[in-house]
Design a protein around this motif. Structure first.
Motif, mmCIF file in Angstrom:
data_model
loop_
_atom_site.group_PDB
_atom_site.id
_atom_site.type_symbol
_atom_site.label_atom_id
_atom_site.label_comp_id
_atom_site.label_asym_id
_atom_site.label_seq_id
_atom_site.Cartn_x
_atom_site.Cartn_y
_atom_site.Cartn_z
ATOM 1 N N VAL A 1 -86.075 51.583 -30.801
ATOM 2 C CA VAL A 1 -87.509 51.483 -30.510
ATOM 3 C C VAL A 1 -88.148 52.868 -30.635
ATOM 4 N N PRO A 2 -89.464 52.919 -30.938
ATOM 5 C CA PRO A 2 -90.132 54.211 -31.155
ATOM 6 C C PRO A 2 -90.513 54.963 -29.881
ATOM 7 N N GLU A 3 -90.483 54.287 -28.730
ATOM 8 C CA GLU A 3 -90.825 54.957 -27.477
ATOM 9 C C GLU A 3 -90.127 54.260 -26.317
ATOM 10 N N ARG A 4 -90.048 54.964 -25.191
ATOM 11 C CA ARG A 4 -89.505 54.357 -23.973
ATOM 12 C C ARG A 4 -90.503 53.327 -23.450
ATOM 13 N N PHE A 5 -89.995 52.292 -22.841
ATOM 14 C CA PHE A 5 -90.831 51.235 -22.267
ATOM 15 C C PHE A 5 -90.022 50.531 -21.191
ATOM 16 N N GLY A 6 -90.622 49.545 -20.562
ATOM 17 C CA GLY A 6 -89.912 48.667 -19.648
ATOM 18 C C GLY A 6 -90.101 49.003 -18.184
ATOM 19 N N ARG A 7 -90.054 47.939 -17.404
ATOM 20 C CA ARG A 7 -90.121 48.043 -15.951
ATOM 21 C C ARG A 7 -89.602 46.736 -15.371
ATOM 22 N N SER A 8 -89.299 46.745 -14.106
ATOM 23 C CA SER A 8 -88.851 45.528 -13.436
ATOM 24 C C SER A 8 -90.040 44.594 -13.282
ATOM 25 N N ILE A 9 -89.952 43.406 -13.876
ATOM 26 C CA ILE A 9 -91.068 42.467 -13.754
ATOM 27 C C ILE A 9 -90.676 41.147 -13.099
ATOM 28 N N ASN A 10 -89.388 40.975 -12.767
ATOM 29 C CA ASN A 10 -89.018 39.759 -12.049
ATOM 30 C C ASN A 10 -87.837 40.032 -11.117
ATOM 31 N N PHE A 11 -87.417 39.003 -10.442
ATOM 32 C CA PHE A 11 -86.386 39.100 -9.409
ATOM 33 C C PHE A 11 -85.004 39.471 -9.944
ATOM 34 N N GLU A 12 -84.791 39.432 -11.237
ATOM 35 C CA GLU A 12 -83.470 39.732 -11.787
ATOM 36 C C GLU A 12 -83.199 41.223 -11.923
ATOM 37 N N THR A 13 -84.249 42.039 -11.917
ATOM 38 C CA THR A 13 -84.128 43.459 -12.214
ATOM 39 C C THR A 13 -84.674 44.295 -11.061
ATOM 40 N N ASP A 14 -83.833 45.192 -10.515
ATOM 41 C CA ASP A 14 -84.293 46.100 -9.467
ATOM 42 C C ASP A 14 -84.911 47.371 -10.041
ATOM 43 N N ALA A 15 -84.448 47.819 -11.199
ATOM 44 C CA ALA A 15 -84.941 49.069 -11.797
ATOM 45 C C ALA A 15 -84.622 49.077 -13.282
ATOM 46 N N VAL A 16 -85.345 49.927 -14.011
ATOM 47 C CA VAL A 16 -85.102 50.163 -15.434
ATOM 48 C C VAL A 16 -84.989 51.666 -15.617
ATOM 49 N N GLY A 17 -84.001 52.096 -16.392
ATOM 50 C CA GLY A 17 -83.842 53.519 -16.640
ATOM 51 C C GLY A 17 -83.425 53.797 -18.073
ATOM 52 N N TRP A 18 -83.715 55.018 -18.520
ATOM 53 C CA TRP A 18 -83.335 55.486 -19.855
ATOM 54 C C TRP A 18 -82.330 56.610 -19.671
ATOM 55 N N PHE A 19 -81.154 56.487 -20.299
ATOM 56 C CA PHE A 19 -80.047 57.400 -20.053
ATOM 57 C C PHE A 19 -79.438 57.896 -21.359
ATOM 58 N N THR A 20 -78.934 59.130 -21.342
ATOM 59 C CA THR A 20 -78.135 59.606 -22.471
ATOM 60 C C THR A 20 -76.786 58.901 -22.403
ATOM 61 N N PRO A 21 -76.048 58.851 -23.511
ATOM 62 C CA PRO A 21 -74.712 58.249 -23.454
ATOM 63 C C PRO A 21 -73.812 58.889 -22.394
ATOM 64 N N ASP A 22 -73.881 60.203 -22.237
ATOM 65 C CA ASP A 22 -73.061 60.850 -21.207
ATOM 66 C C ASP A 22 -73.480 60.422 -19.809
ATOM 67 N N GLU A 23 -74.774 60.224 -19.579
ATOM 68 C CA GLU A 23 -75.240 59.753 -18.268
ATOM 69 C C GLU A 23 -74.762 58.333 -17.989
ATOM 70 N N VAL A 24 -74.720 57.488 -19.023
ATOM 71 C CA VAL A 24 -74.227 56.116 -18.851
ATOM 72 C C VAL A 24 -72.798 56.141 -18.322
ATOM 73 N N ASP A 25 -72.002 57.083 -18.829
ATOM 74 C CA ASP A 25 -70.601 57.182 -18.383
ATOM 75 C C ASP A 25 -70.480 57.433 -16.888
ATOM 76 N N GLU A 26 -71.525 57.960 -16.255
ATOM 77 C CA GLU A 26 -71.491 58.282 -14.819
ATOM 78 C C GLU A 26 -72.083 57.182 -13.939
ATOM 79 N N LEU A 27 -72.674 56.155 -14.536
ATOM 80 C CA LEU A 27 -73.320 55.088 -13.765
ATOM 81 C C LEU A 27 -72.317 54.046 -13.285
ATOM 82 N N HIS A 28 -72.692 53.339 -12.211
ATOM 83 C CA HIS A 28 -71.930 52.184 -11.731
ATOM 84 C C HIS A 28 -72.402 50.982 -12.554
ATOM 85 N N CYS A 29 -71.620 50.630 -13.579
ATOM 86 C CA CYS A 29 -72.047 49.609 -14.543
ATOM 87 C C CYS A 29 -71.333 48.277 -14.341
ATOM 88 N N HIS A 30 -71.977 47.222 -14.810
ATOM 89 C CA HIS A 30 -71.411 45.871 -14.838
ATOM 90 C C HIS A 30 -70.113 45.900 -15.649
#
Length: 166
Positions: free
Chosen positions: A120-149
């Protein structure tokens, strides 16, 4: 000239028809009567690409973990269509995008989860329903540090290769 009559009329997806659990051929029970799909959005920035992840609501399976927006495919829906529909339902309108790859998790011969990678050409997104608590944009290295599904974690090496190679 002669008029051609189509031999089959394309079928529009039946909205919500894929919701439900199914016992797969490998004996496991999974969500999505026709399989499931999600989308990993990537935005190219000067220092590193950023990927969008959503934090799953506490009530969801593996709630509180980071993953892609996604869910059950409806009958007649392609993985790309389903992934983009689910993302729009969970994180808002999808900007112009370009599909750059996909990863298929197919643990059974009658069920799969397809993760589509879309640039995508720009960052976007936000929590708009009960399924999502937050939205974030991360570098690949930052993803490695997250508590992921767990399912996302299993696919992350292949997805990261797509993100960094496309």
């Amino acid at each position: 000239g002669s008029a051609r009559t189509p031999t089959a009329t394309p079928r529009a997806p039946v909205r919500g028809s894929g919701d439900g659990f199914v016992r797969c051929s490998d004996g496991h029970v999974r969500w999505g009567r026709f399989g499931a799909a999600g989308v990993l959005f990537v935005h190219r920035e000067l220092d590193a690409p950023r990927v969008m992840l959503q934090k799953r609501s506490q009530w969801a399976h593996e709630g509180g973990t980071w993953s892609v927006a996604g869910g059950a495919l409806d009958d007649g829906e392609t993985p790309v269509e389903g992934a983009l529909r689910e993302a729009a339902e969970e994180i808002g309108s999808i900007p112009e995008h370009r599909i750059v790859g996909e990863h298929v998790f197919a643990p059974a011969d009658d069920w799969s989860y397809v993760t589509v990678v879309a640039e995508v050409p720009e960052r976007f997104g936000r929590s708009i329903n009960f399924e999502t608590d937050a939205v974030g944009w991360f570098t690949p290295d930052e993803v490695d540090e997250l508590h992921c599904h767990a399912g996302f974690l299993a696919a992350w090496p292949a997805l990261r290769a797509i993100v960094e190679g496309s």
